[in-house]
Design an enzyme around this catalytic site. Structure first.
Site, mmCIF file in Angstrom:
data_model
loop_
_atom_site.group_PDB
_atom_site.id
_atom_site.type_symbol
_atom_site.label_atom_id
_atom_site.label_comp_id
_atom_site.label_asym_id
_atom_site.label_seq_id
_atom_site.Cartn_x
_atom_site.Cartn_y
_atom_site.Cartn_z
ATOM 1 C CG ASP A 52 -1.926 -1.054 1.227
ATOM 2 O OD1 ASP A 52 -1.960 -1.801 0.232
ATOM 3 O OD2 ASP A 52 -2.684 -1.174 2.209
ATOM 4 C CB SER A 101 -36.362 -7.709 -13.104
ATOM 5 O OG SER A 101 -37.705 -7.960 -13.377
ATOM 6 C CD GLU A 132 -23.385 -14.143 -15.799
ATOM 7 O OE1 GLU A 132 -22.764 -14.630 -16.757
ATOM 8 O OE2 GLU A 132 -23.841 -12.997 -15.804
ATOM 9 C CE LYS A 134 -31.452 -12.623 -9.108
ATOM 10 N NZ LYS A 134 -31.345 -11.453 -8.278
ATOM 11 C CG ASP A 136 -28.403 -10.026 -2.600
ATOM 12 O OD1 ASP A 136 -29.180 -9.259 -3.188
ATOM 13 O OD2 ASP A 136 -28.663 -10.551 -1.505
ATOM 14 C CE1 TYR A 245 -26.122 -7.813 -14.621
ATOM 15 C CE2 TYR A 245 -24.883 -8.053 -12.577
ATOM 16 C CZ TYR A 245 -25.979 -7.583 -13.264
ATOM 17 O OH TYR A 245 -26.937 -6.872 -12.611
ATOM 18 C CE LYS A 339 -34.804 -14.404 -5.552
ATOM 19 N NZ LYS A 339 -34.300 -13.047 -5.353
ATOM 20 C CB CYS A 433 -31.296 1.656 34.884
ATOM 21 S SG CYS A 433 -30.395 0.106 34.730
ATOM 22 C CB CYS A 436 -29.111 0.087 38.952
ATOM 23 S SG CYS A 436 -28.880 1.482 37.840
ATOM 24 C CB CYS A 451 -27.935 2.721 32.982
ATOM 25 S SG CYS A 451 -27.446 2.547 34.701
ATOM 26 C CB CYS A 456 -25.572 -0.240 36.503
ATOM 27 S SG CYS A 456 -26.943 -1.211 35.893
HETATM 28 S S1 IVH Z 1 -28.432 -10.295 -16.258
HETATM 29 C C1 IVH Z 1 -31.544 -8.258 -19.219
HETATM 30 N N1 IVH Z 1 -26.698 -11.273 -14.613
HETATM 31 O O1 IVH Z 1 -30.566 -9.621 -10.813
HETATM 32 C C2 IVH Z 1 -31.098 -8.940 -17.991
HETATM 33 N N2 IVH Z 1 -28.451 -9.950 -13.700
HETATM 34 O O2 IVH Z 1 -33.926 -9.662 -11.716
HETATM 35 C C3 IVH Z 1 -29.827 -8.451 -17.449
HETATM 36 N N3 IVH Z 1 -28.275 -9.631 -11.259
HETATM 37 O O3 IVH Z 1 -31.908 -6.918 -12.556
HETATM 38 C C4 IVH Z 1 -29.532 -8.997 -16.119
HETATM 39 N N4 IVH Z 1 -26.444 -10.795 -10.972
HETATM 40 O O4 IVH Z 1 -29.830 -6.538 -11.063
HETATM 41 C C5 IVH Z 1 -27.822 -10.536 -14.731
HETATM 42 N N5 IVH Z 1 -25.030 -12.192 -13.265
HETATM 43 C C6 IVH Z 1 -26.136 -11.448 -13.394
HETATM 44 C C7 IVH Z 1 -26.752 -10.843 -12.286
HETATM 45 C C8 IVH Z 1 -27.925 -10.105 -12.483
HETATM 46 C C9 IVH Z 1 -27.377 -10.057 -10.378
HETATM 47 C C10 IVH Z 1 -29.453 -8.799 -10.888
HETATM 48 C C11 IVH Z 1 -29.767 -7.702 -11.847
HETATM 49 C C12 IVH Z 1 -31.138 -8.043 -12.360
HETATM 50 C C13 IVH Z 1 -31.680 -8.933 -11.292
HETATM 51 C C14 IVH Z 1 -32.629 -9.989 -11.826
#
Ligand code: IVH
Length: 693
Positions: A52, A101, A132, A134, A136, A245, A339, A433, A436, A451, A456
């Site tokens: 660093d 989504s 790949e 998902k 979060d 992604y 999921k 409290c 006490c 407190c 206490c």
């Molecule tokens: S692909 C057109 N790949 O999960 C679709 N989404 O409802 C493009 N997410 O809105 C999304 N990891 O926010 C894709 N490897 C991944 C992801 C991913 C997380 C999220 C993204 C999306 C929601 C799915």
């Protein structure tokens, strides 16, 4: 992204730059590239090649040069992430392509059904899929034009989002410029997720709790909240990370076509251009059966990942087929989210108890209908303070949604007021409290009632419980229940009393046989040689959490060194800000605390760094890294064992690493380690043998 030839060249340039004392007559763009390279090694590869300090030296050289030669500054210079100005508001902006989504699936049957439809629509017998994680976090889209990052936008309502470009520029794994033009791309819109990794999230929550503020329920909220902060310098300190992604839109340079045919190739291209795409996590397979296998394997590794994922995303790999499948009104047909088991559950808030903590803070704790979530049964949950209760709109009788993400303490995500019957009761705060009975006190700059009676009983007991707890002195056989019992019986009055317990008296107490008594004696004895950072944390100094305790311990030889440091000197240490420094200073100014430490020393507790060496085995000075899936141990357990024995866990493979312990599916880290002769590669069995377990 860099060939080994390029790495060698840049390392040579790095050495030259580090030996340069002045910033005159320099080739600034070469220095920028050197800095970009090291940022990539650190933030994307997780495998730095310089310290660093060396990085800071390079950065400061560039900063100095640019200050003296402002006309040389480029928009994508590494120094230009730091936007000084506060953001007034985030202008609304349209996505080039709406951010849809994904459809969700929860079991094999859902996936098989989805695959069947895709095969029907395409007329194929088998489809190639890429899989790949998902991620979060908070989804974003980035636009690059003529190789420069021009915009970063939140998802918003899918059509329109908030322009958060100044905050996106703070995320070091997102390049400010990338050589898209070399691939004939003039403009590109890329989708991705902003995350805060588990470690940084834990640190962040520790900080909040030390300040008496409620922690956040999950890293997703932390990432999303951070992107909306109007001070980019605060955003920078949150250490956010970006995974990219999906490419949603491309305009080629005039006269060119883009010849990329597969999603996996697109992820590789992004990776090669310096982005953190899930290239390494991704798997490409044929047919849905193989997809299901990959998903099952990955779910097992979920807890070992440095960041949270809530499932996997399965995508049709051929971009042509993606186009052909198109989308419904809500979702693309060419991708689906799988999921993982939810770490959220609904429960009911039954009653509220008020508990006095070791600092006197009175915390409301909700008793809830027991639910199983994230692998544990939860029946009580902290609701932190009055403001939190108001903000979450909590009443006794409410239905509530709770979450336990990773190894974080369960939190209430929200109440569900729509389910109220009218019988719910407001939560009222006590004025005295509960232990006490003295009046409670609340200062203007704090959210908690306290407190302030230092004697206490509740506080004294909680201080002892904290001292013996797992992350502090780890006196296993003592535990919360025994501390309370011994205190009630008058056998234990304060922290030094732990080391003076008359274990003969235990024979007459129910539940204590010769074995449990000797276990307790052994655990107490063993705790005397715990590493210094555990003692610092165990003392319960306000604002000094586990992470800060570790940083402090590295900088001192004996606990008494802290007595002689001024606030300014303390603030020289990483992680030590004004509040922490003041708090440490106050603790050591107090004679009672010094007497307590002297008494502990007299009873044989080590207050020194050097004598804090482990007793079980000795890994002092040795560094370890775990990769792949371990079969007998959880990774966190294995890491804890190393640390307990004085060893260190490194973040990546480098020449600083002594041992790489490999489980099944060890990947790139193993390959990398094989190229460094000084690294010893161990199997899980070898590792356990080494520890004589
Ligand atoms: S692909 C057109 N790949 O999960 C679709 N989404 O409802 C493009 N997410 O809105 C999304 N990891 O926010 C894709 N490897 C991944 C992801 C991913 C997380 C999220 C993204 C999306 C929601 C799915």
């Amino acid at each position: 992204m860099y060939t080994s030839e390029q790495v060698k060249k840049i390392q040579k340039e790095t050495e030259e730059w580090l030996s340069k004392k002045d910033a005159l007559n320099i080739n600034a763009e070469e220095l920028r590239n050197v800095i970009r390279f090291h940022e990539h090694r650190y933030y994307v590869d997780n495998d730095p090649l310089i310290s660093d300090f060396e990085y800071d030296t390079l950065y400061k050289t560039l900063e100095k040069y640019e200050k003296e030669n402002p006309s040389s500054i480029t928009k994508d210079s590494p120094t230009q992430r730091v936007g000084g100005a506060l953001i007034k508001d985030f202008p609304k902006t349209n996505h080039l392509v709406p951010m849809l989504s994904l459809e969700n699936s929860y079991n094999d049957a859902d996936l098989i059904d989805w695959d069947r439809k895709a095969k029907e629509l395409s007329g194929l017998n088998e489809i190639e899929y890429s899989i790949e994680p998902k991620f979060d976090g908070a989804s974003i889209s980035l636009i690059y034009e003529n190789d420069m990052l021009i915009r970063g936008v939140t998802r918003g309502d899918g059509e329109t989002g908030d322009d958060i470009t100044p905050n996106i520029r703070q995320i070091k794994s997102i390049p400010l410029s990338a050589a898209f033009s070399q691939h004939h791309i003039r403009q590109i819109e890329i989708r991705g997720e902003i995350l805060i990794n588990k470690n940084n999230f834990k640190k962040y929550n520790e900080g909040l709790m030390e300040e008496g503020l409620p922690p956040l329920a999950n890293p997703r909220n932390a990432a999303a909240g951070s992107l909306r902060i109007k001070d980019p310098s605060i955003v920078r300190r949150r250490n956010l990370e970006g995974f990219l992604y999906h490419v949603s839109f491309i305009t080629p340079l005039d006269g060119y076509n883009i010849s990329i045919h597969k999603h996996a190739e697109m992820l590789s291209l992004l990776w090669d251009l310096g982005f953190r795409s899930p290239k390494k996590e991704m798997k490409v397979v044929n047919g849905i059966e193989e997809v299901i296998k990959v998903i099952n394997d990955f779910e097992k590794k979920r807890d070992d990942l440095p960041y949270e994922i809530d499932g996997m995303v399965i995508k049709v790999n051929s971009l042509e087929l993606q186009d052909k499948l198109g989308m419904t009104s809500h979702h693309p047909r060419w991708a689906i989210a799988f999921k993982f088991k939810a770490r959220q559950a609904t429960s009911q808030l039954l009653s509220v108890e008020f508990q006095v903590g070791r600092t006197g803070a009175v915390t409301p704790v909700a008793k809830i209908k027991a639910v199983h979530v994230g692998g544990v049964t939860v029946s009580s949950i902290s609701i932190h303070n009055e403001e939190y209760i108001k903000e979450k709109d909590l009443k006794i009788g409410d239905s509530i949604l709770i979450e336990r993400s990773g190894d974080v303490i369960p939190q209430i995500v929200k109440s569900l007021p729509a389910l109220r019957t009218g019988e719910e009761i407001n939560i009222s705060f006590p004025q005295h409290c509960p232990e006490c009975k003295q009046s409670l006190f609340k200062s203007d700059d704090e959210a908690v009632w306290r407190c302030i009676n230092i004697n206490c009983k509740a506080q004294v007991v909680e201080r002892i419980i904290h001292f013996v707890s797992k992350d502090a002195m780890d006196i296993k056989s003592m535990g919360e229940a025994n501390v309370r019992k011994f205190f009630e019986l008058g056998m234990l009055k304060d922290i030094p009393g732990i080391y003076e317990i008359d274990t003969n008296r235990l024979k007459n107490i129910e539940g204590f046989g010769p074995k449990s008594i000797s276990n307790l004696e052994e655990a107490i004895e063993k705790s005397k040689t715990q590493p210094l950072h555990r003692l610092i944390y165990a003392l319960g100094i306000r604002y000094v959490g586990e992470t800060t305790a570790k940083t402090i311990a590295q900088k001192i030889d004996s606990i008494f060194d802290l007595k002689n440091r001024s606030e300014e000197e303390l603030m020289q240490m990483d992680d030590v800000g004004v509040k922490v420094a003041q708090s440490i200073h106050e603790f050591f100014k107090n004679d009672d605390n010094i007497k307590l430490l002297e008494k502990l020393a007299g009873l044989g507790v080590s207050l020194e760094q050097k004598t804090a060496a482990p007793v079980l085995g000795n890994l002092t000075g040795q560094s370890f890294l775990f990769t792949g899936t371990l079969s007998r141990l959880k990774r966190s357990e294995a890491e804890e064992m190393v640390e307990k024995l004085g060893g260190e866990i490194l973040g990546g493979v480098s020449s600083k690493l002594n041992y790489l312990v490999t489980g099944s599916d060890a990947g790139s880290k193993l390959e990398k380690a094989k190229k460094i002769p000084s690294i010893k590669i161990l199997s899980e069995e070898d590792f356990l043998k080494m520890l004589s377990i």
